[in-house]
Scaffold this motif. Structure first.
Motif, PDB file in Angstrom:
ATOM      1  N   ILE A 169       0.860  -1.178   0.000  1.00  0.00           N
ATOM      2  CA  ILE A 169       0.000   0.000   0.000  1.00  0.00           C
ATOM      3  C   ILE A 169       0.897   1.229   0.000  1.00  0.00           C
ATOM      4  CG2 ILE A 169      -1.882   1.229   1.122  1.00  0.00           C
ATOM      5  CD1 ILE A 169      -2.642  -1.582   0.235  1.00  0.00           C
ATOM      6  N   ASP A 170       0.810   2.041  -1.054  1.00  0.00           N
ATOM      7  CA  ASP A 170       1.721   3.179  -1.177  1.00  0.00           C
ATOM      8  C   ASP A 170       1.242   4.384  -0.376  1.00  0.00           C
ATOM      9  OD1 ASP A 170      -0.177   4.597  -2.726  1.00  0.00           O
ATOM     10  OD2 ASP A 170       0.714   4.014  -4.627  1.00  0.00           O
ATOM     11  N   ASN A 172      -0.173   6.973  -1.151  1.00  0.00           N
ATOM     12  CA  ASN A 172      -1.483   7.487  -1.565  1.00  0.00           C
ATOM     13  C   ASN A 172      -2.620   6.527  -1.235  1.00  0.00           C
ATOM     14  OD1 ASN A 172      -0.368   9.880  -2.825  1.00  0.00           O
ATOM     15  ND2 ASN A 172       0.334   8.552  -4.481  1.00  0.00           N
ATOM     16  N   GLY A 173      -2.301   5.438  -0.559  1.00  0.00           N
ATOM     17  CA  GLY A 173      -3.317   4.466  -0.188  1.00  0.00           C
ATOM     18  C   GLY A 173      -3.710   3.532  -1.306  1.00  0.00           C
ATOM     19  N   VAL A 174      -2.902   3.474  -2.371  1.00  0.00           N
ATOM     20  CA  VAL A 174      -3.186   2.607  -3.508  1.00  0.00           C
ATOM     21  C   VAL A 174      -2.371   1.332  -3.383  1.00  0.00           C
ATOM     22  CG1 VAL A 174      -3.131   2.386  -6.020  1.00  0.00           C
ATOM     23  CG2 VAL A 174      -3.717   4.585  -4.980  1.00  0.00           C
ATOM     24  N   ALA A 175      -3.026   0.206  -3.669  1.00  0.00           N
ATOM     25  CA  ALA A 175      -2.374  -1.098  -3.535  1.00  0.00           C
ATOM     26  C   ALA A 175      -1.716  -1.518  -4.835  1.00  0.00           C
ATOM     27  CB  ALA A 175      -3.398  -2.150  -3.123  1.00  0.00           C
ATOM     28  N   GLY A 176      -0.580  -2.159  -4.691  1.00  0.00           N
ATOM     29  CA  GLY A 176       0.054  -2.858  -5.799  1.00  0.00           C
ATOM     30  C   GLY A 176       0.245  -4.304  -5.389  1.00  0.00           C
ATOM     31  N   ILE A 177       0.116  -5.226  -6.326  1.00  0.00           N
ATOM     32  CA  ILE A 177       0.370  -6.635  -6.019  1.00  0.00           C
ATOM     33  C   ILE A 177       1.652  -7.053  -6.739  1.00  0.00           C
ATOM     34  CG2 ILE A 177      -1.996  -7.172  -5.435  1.00  0.00           C
ATOM     35  CD1 ILE A 177      -2.419  -8.370  -8.162  1.00  0.00           C
ATOM     36  N   HIS A 178       2.507  -7.739  -6.006  1.00  0.00           N
ATOM     37  CA  HIS A 178       3.874  -7.982  -6.453  1.00  0.00           C
ATOM     38  C   HIS A 178       4.294  -9.412  -6.113  1.00  0.00           C
ATOM     39  CE1 HIS A 178       4.423  -3.562  -6.816  1.00  0.00           C
ATOM     40  NE2 HIS A 178       3.695  -3.527  -5.724  1.00  0.00           N
ATOM     41  N   MET A 179       5.350  -9.872  -6.764  1.00  0.00           N
ATOM     42  CA  MET A 179       6.003 -11.139  -6.428  1.00  0.00           C
ATOM     43  C   MET A 179       5.022 -12.318  -6.433  1.00  0.00           C
ATOM     44  SD  MET A 179       9.131 -10.250  -6.140  1.00  0.00           S
ATOM     45  CE  MET A 179      10.009 -11.547  -5.282  1.00  0.00           C
ATOM     46  N   ILE A 180       4.128 -12.335  -7.424  1.00  0.00           N
ATOM     47  CA  ILE A 180       3.169 -13.432  -7.527  1.00  0.00           C
ATOM     48  C   ILE A 180       3.868 -14.589  -8.242  1.00  0.00           C
ATOM     49  CG2 ILE A 180       0.926 -14.161  -8.394  1.00  0.00           C
ATOM     50  CD1 ILE A 180       0.176 -11.136  -8.451  1.00  0.00           C
ATOM     51  N   GLY A 181       4.173 -15.627  -7.498  1.00  0.00           N
ATOM     52  CA  GLY A 181       4.949 -16.728  -8.058  1.00  0.00           C
ATOM     53  C   GLY A 181       4.394 -18.087  -7.691  1.00  0.00           C
ATOM     54  N   THR A 182       4.654 -19.047  -8.558  1.00  0.00           N
ATOM     55  CA  THR A 182       4.261 -20.440  -8.328  1.00  0.00           C
ATOM     56  C   THR A 182       5.446 -21.331  -8.688  1.00  0.00           C
ATOM     57  OG1 THR A 182       1.977 -19.947  -8.954  1.00  0.00           O
ATOM     58  CG2 THR A 182       2.620 -22.265  -8.900  1.00  0.00           C
ATOM     59  N   LYS A 183       5.770 -22.273  -7.839  1.00  0.00           N
ATOM     60  CA  LYS A 183       6.832 -23.220  -8.145  1.00  0.00           C
ATOM     61  C   LYS A 183       6.516 -23.978  -9.431  1.00  0.00           C
ATOM     62  CE  LYS A 183       8.339 -24.268  -3.389  1.00  0.00           C
ATOM     63  NZ  LYS A 183       8.477 -25.366  -2.402  1.00  0.00           N
ATOM     64  N   TYR A 198      -6.711 -13.538  -4.313  1.00  0.00           N
ATOM     65  CA  TYR A 198      -6.608 -13.295  -2.868  1.00  0.00           C
ATOM     66  C   TYR A 198      -5.950 -11.943  -2.591  1.00  0.00           C
ATOM     67  CZ  TYR A 198      -5.441 -13.909   2.050  1.00  0.00           C
ATOM     68  OH  TYR A 198      -5.332 -13.734   3.403  1.00  0.00           O
ATOM     69  N   LEU A 199      -4.896 -11.630  -3.334  1.00  0.00           N
ATOM     70  CA  LEU A 199      -4.206 -10.354  -3.138  1.00  0.00           C
ATOM     71  C   LEU A 199      -5.110  -9.177  -3.505  1.00  0.00           C
ATOM     72  CD1 LEU A 199      -0.650 -11.188  -4.566  1.00  0.00           C
ATOM     73  CD2 LEU A 199      -1.405 -11.246  -2.176  1.00  0.00           C
ATOM     74  N   ILE A 200      -5.908  -9.332  -4.546  1.00  0.00           N
ATOM     75  CA  ILE A 200      -6.866  -8.280  -4.904  1.00  0.00           C
ATOM     76  C   ILE A 200      -7.875  -8.090  -3.774  1.00  0.00           C
ATOM     77  CG2 ILE A 200      -8.743  -7.666  -6.478  1.00  0.00           C
ATOM     78  CD1 ILE A 200      -7.123  -9.090  -8.705  1.00  0.00           C
ATOM     79  N   ASN A 201      -8.384  -9.199  -3.231  1.00  0.00           N
ATOM     80  CA  ASN A 201      -9.315  -9.093  -2.101  1.00  0.00           C
ATOM     81  C   ASN A 201      -8.688  -8.376  -0.919  1.00  0.00           C
ATOM     82  OD1 ASN A 201     -11.284 -10.437  -3.530  1.00  0.00           O
ATOM     83  ND2 ASN A 201     -11.240 -12.318  -2.321  1.00  0.00           N
ATOM     84  N   SER A 203      -6.368  -6.158  -1.087  1.00  0.00           N
ATOM     85  CA  SER A 203      -6.257  -4.746  -1.479  1.00  0.00           C
ATOM     86  C   SER A 203      -7.584  -4.030  -1.270  1.00  0.00           C
ATOM     87  CB  SER A 203      -5.846  -4.638  -2.954  1.00  0.00           C
ATOM     88  OG  SER A 203      -4.611  -5.287  -3.185  1.00  0.00           O
ATOM     89  N   ILE A 204      -8.682  -4.707  -1.594  1.00  0.00           N
ATOM     90  CA  ILE A 204     -10.010  -4.126  -1.392  1.00  0.00           C
ATOM     91  C   ILE A 204     -10.275  -3.930   0.100  1.00  0.00           C
ATOM     92  CG2 ILE A 204     -12.484  -4.579  -1.643  1.00  0.00           C
ATOM     93  CD1 ILE A 204     -11.737  -6.070  -4.274  1.00  0.00           C
ATOM     94  N   LYS A 205      -9.881  -4.898   0.911  1.00  0.00           N
ATOM     95  CA  LYS A 205     -10.044  -4.771   2.364  1.00  0.00           C
ATOM     96  C   LYS A 205      -9.259  -3.589   2.913  1.00  0.00           C
ATOM     97  CE  LYS A 205     -11.078  -9.610   3.395  1.00  0.00           C
ATOM     98  NZ  LYS A 205     -10.636 -10.838   4.111  1.00  0.00           N
ATOM     99  N   ALA A 206      -8.165  -3.239   2.233  1.00  0.00           N
ATOM    100  CA  ALA A 206      -7.363  -2.081   2.636  1.00  0.00           C
ATOM    101  C   ALA A 206      -7.934  -0.783   2.060  1.00  0.00           C
ATOM    102  CB  ALA A 206      -5.918  -2.264   2.187  1.00  0.00           C
TER     103      ALA A 206
END
Length: 242
Positions: A169-170, A172-183, A198-201, A203-206
Motif C-alpha cells: 500500500i503506497d 497514496n493508499g493505492v495497492a500494488g500486487i507484487h512477487m506473484i509466483g508459483t513453483k 486473494y491479493l486483490i481481495n 487490497s479491497i479490504k485495505a
C-alpha cells in the motif's frame, strides 16, 4: 497513468531498500543493491537533468551499482541512455484494475498464510527464488514482516506451500500486487490465479480504489481477463559488459 503505476513500483523498491538498509539515493537516481545481487537490485527514479551518465557507467562497470535501469516510457531518457551505450533489455506491462464492484468470493482464506515470523519469511524467499529463477534473500523479506504497508502471503496446496505474493500500500493508499509466483512443479493448477485473486481481495479490504501491477506479455493476457487494463510499459536498460 503509466508514470503513476511505475512510481508506485519505485516506491515499493525504495521502501524495501530502506527496511533492508540497501537503498542509495544519489544525485539523479536511486538504487537498491540487495545481498548477493538478489532481488530487488535495480537503478530507478532517474532525473536526467541531474544524472551523471559517465559516472553511472563507471560504477556499473566496477559492479558498484546494479546493471539494470528501470524507467517509465520517456523519449528523453531513452535517447540519453542509448547515447551512452545503454541498451533496452526488457519491457513489461504496467497494468491497473478498478476495484469497484470487484470481490472474489470463492477464495478460501485458510489456503493462505500471512507471513509473520522469520521462518515463514525464509519459506517465502525460497518459494519466490524457485518460482522466478533468481535469488530472493530471506534478509530482504524479514524486515518487512511488521510493516503495515506490506502484506506478505504464502499459498498452501495439499501439504505444501507452492505460491507466494505481496500487497504493498503506497503513500497514496493505492495497492500494488507484487512477487506473484508459483513453483514450477505446481504450475497449470490455477494457483497463481488464486493467489492473485486473494491479493486483490486484500487490497479491497485495505480500501484501495485501484490495484497496480507489472506483468510480462504472457501475464498481461491473464490479468486482462481478470479486469486489468494496460497503461504502457516499464522499460529496463543495461550496459553491455565484456
Amino acid at each position: 497513468m503509466n508514470k503513476i503505476i511505475i512510481n508506485h513500483l519505485f516506491e515499493f523498491w525504495t521502501q524495501i531498500g530502506k527496511q533492508g538498509e540497501f537503498l542509495t539515493m544519489e544525485n539523479g537516481l536511486s538504487y537498491t543493491n540487495a545481498l548477493n545481487n538478489s532481488w530487488p537490485s535495480k537503478v530507478f527514479d532517474l532525473d536526467h537533468e541531474k544524472l551523471d551518465l559517465d559516472d553511472l557507467r563507471i560504477k556499473i562497470g566496477f559492479g558498484a551499482i546494479p546493471n539494470s535501469i528501470a524507467t517509465y516510457e520517456d523519449d528523453t531518457i531513452k535517447t540519453i541512455l542509448e547515447s551512452h551505450q545503454f541498451r533496452l533489455s526488457s519491457k513489461i506491462k504496467a497494468m491497473a484494475l478498478d476495484t469497484s464492484g470487484v470481490l472474489f468470493e470463492d477464495i478460501n482464506e485458510t489456503d493462505f498464510i500471512t507471513v509473520s515470523t522469520t521462518d515463514e519469511a525464509k519459506i517465502f524467499a525460497d518459494v519466490a527464488s524457485e518460482s522466478f529463477g533468481y535469488p530472493v534473500e530471506a534478509s530482504t523479506i524479514i524486515p518487512l514482516i511488521d510493516k503495515s504497508s506490506f502484506k506478505i502471503i504464502l499459498g498452501k496446496h495439499d501439504k505444501g506451500i507452492p505460491t507466494c505474493g505481496m500487497v504493498y500500500i503506497d503513500k497514496n493508499g493505492v495497492a500494488g500486487i507484487h512477487m506473484i509466483g508459483t513453483k514450477g512443479t505446481h504450475r497449470g493448477l490455477g494457483l497463481g490465479k488464486k493467489m492473485t485473486q486473494y491479493l486483490i481481495n486484500q487490497s479491497i479490504k485495505a480500501q484501495s480504489s485501484k490495484v497496480f501491477l507489472v506483468a510480462s506479455e504472457a501475464g498481461e493476457r491473464i490479468y486482462t481477463k481478470m479486469g486489468f487494463s494496460t497503461h504502457g510499459v516499464l522499460e529496463s536498460y543495461s550496459l553491455p559488459l565484456k
